[in-house]
Scaffold this active site. Structure first.
Site, short mmCIF file in Angstrom:
data_model
loop_
_atom_site.label_atom_id
_atom_site.label_comp_id
_atom_site.label_asym_id
_atom_site.label_seq_id
_atom_site.Cartn_x
_atom_site.Cartn_y
_atom_site.Cartn_z
NE ARG A 1 -7.40 3.73 6.94
CZ ARG A 1 -6.68 4.41 6.04
NH1 ARG A 1 -7.06 5.61 5.67
NH2 ARG A 1 -5.60 3.89 5.52
NE ARG B 1 0.47 4.21 -0.43
CZ ARG B 1 -0.77 4.48 -0.05
NH1 ARG B 1 -1.58 5.17 -0.79
NH2 ARG B 1 -1.19 4.08 1.12
NE ARG C 1 -1.34 2.82 6.31
CZ ARG C 1 -2.19 3.69 6.85
NH1 ARG C 1 -2.60 3.53 8.09
NH2 ARG C 1 -2.62 4.70 6.15
CE LYS D 1 -1.33 10.37 0.54
NZ LYS D 1 -0.80 10.02 1.88
NE ARG E 1 -6.14 8.74 8.95
CZ ARG E 1 -5.48 8.85 7.80
NH1 ARG E 1 -5.26 10.03 7.27
NH2 ARG E 1 -5.04 7.78 7.18
P1 AMP Z 1 -4.40 4.81 2.07
O1 AMP Z 1 -5.80 5.05 2.50
O2 AMP Z 1 -4.02 5.62 0.86
O3 AMP Z 1 -3.40 4.95 3.20
O4 AMP Z 1 -4.33 3.29 1.58
C1 AMP Z 1 -4.62 2.22 2.45
C2 AMP Z 1 -3.97 0.94 1.94
O5 AMP Z 1 -4.47 0.62 0.63
C3 AMP Z 1 -2.46 1.00 1.77
O6 AMP Z 1 -1.77 0.76 2.98
C4 AMP Z 1 -2.24 -0.10 0.74
O7 AMP Z 1 -2.36 -1.40 1.31
C5 AMP Z 1 -3.43 0.09 -0.19
N1 AMP Z 1 -3.15 1.07 -1.27
C6 AMP Z 1 -3.74 2.27 -1.47
N2 AMP Z 1 -3.25 2.90 -2.55
C7 AMP Z 1 -2.31 2.06 -3.06
C8 AMP Z 1 -1.43 2.14 -4.17
N3 AMP Z 1 -1.41 3.21 -5.00
N4 AMP Z 1 -0.58 1.09 -4.40
C9 AMP Z 1 -0.60 -0.01 -3.61
N5 AMP Z 1 -1.39 -0.13 -2.53
C10 AMP Z 1 -2.25 0.88 -2.26
#
Ligand code: AMP
Length: 214
Positions: A160, A88, A171, A13, A127
């Site tokens: 990360r 999400r 996740r 994404k 990654r």
């Molecule tokens: P990402 O980089 O999009 O994988 O997000 C990393 C982490 O941020 C996720 O595993 C969640 O803990 C939190 N997070 C990001 N976007 C959301 C969302 N829309 N709703 C809830 N938690 C989020």
């Protein structure tokens, strides 16, 4: 463009969003990037989000909707936006629908990036991300020119906290339980664009075609 990008963590994404911003000046809005910046800066938001993020769990819908309401009102969104990692959950999708209706904004689609689980697992464990600008690398297929240093801004390129094997597995479970149902939600809304995301170029071409740019 005004699109939602759906897909598991590691589906591409962020990479696709960055490629699309270069096409028409739309902005990438990544809730994950916003939260990571808040954690790094030690803000109230960061303190509230940190534990859930580290464990690979979701941050509360209220916190996320607060962030998004403010972000979507910013001027740069007038050029279009690509929602990366948001919504999400079904409650977030419903709240977004209400918010956009209130703002008089119509989305052009919710693009689902389909990627097999084995590919996702391999991608996430290899990654690496720049802590300063968020540029994404891969130790196998796309390493930075100098190890640990971002080609674009010179920042530190690291794994990360939530990309340990344990957090990744969590996740993906959270994704299957809470985020995968959004495919059905957007299908019902008549907005779903389903793409076999074999490469980011394939996805970008399909999206350009969908929005009538190609
Ligand atoms: P990402 O980089 O999009 O994988 O997000 C990393 C982490 O941020 C996720 O595993 C969640 O803990 C939190 N997070 C990001 N976007 C959301 C969302 N829309 N709703 C809830 N938690 C989020």
């Amino acid at each position: 463009m005004r699109l939602i990008l759906l897909g598991a963590p590691g589906a591409g994404k962020g990479t696709v969003a960055k490629m699309l911003t270069a096409i028409d000046g739309s902005v990438q809005i990544s809730t994950g990037d916003i939260l990571r910046a808040a954690v790094k800066a030690g803000t109230e938001l960061g303190k509230k989000a940190e534990a859930a993020m580290k464990a690979g769990e979701l941050v509360s819908d209220d916190l996320i909707m607060g962030i998004m309401e403010e972000r979507l009102k910013e001027d740069d969104c007038k050029a279009g936006f690509l929602l990366d990692g948001f919504p999400r959950t079904i409650p977030q999708a419903e709240a977004l629908k209400g918010l956009l209706a209130k703002m008089g904004i119509e989305l052009q689609g919710a693009v689902n990036l389909n990627v097999p689980r084995e590919v996702i697992l391999d991608r996430l464990t290899t990654r690496r991300t720049c802590v300063d600008c968020g540029a994404i690398y891969n130790v196998k297929s796309n390493p930075p020119k100098e190890e640990g240093k971002c080609d674009a801004c010179g920042g530190a390129v690291v794994q990360r906290d939530d990309e340990t094997e344990e957090a990744i597995s969590k996740r993906l479970d959270v994704f299957n339980e809470q985020t995968a149902p959004l495919v059905g939600f957007y299908q019902n809304e008549g907005m779903l664009v389903d793409i076999e995301a074999t490469s980011s170029d394939v996805v970008v071409d399909a999206i350009k075609k969908h929005v009538g740019i190609a």
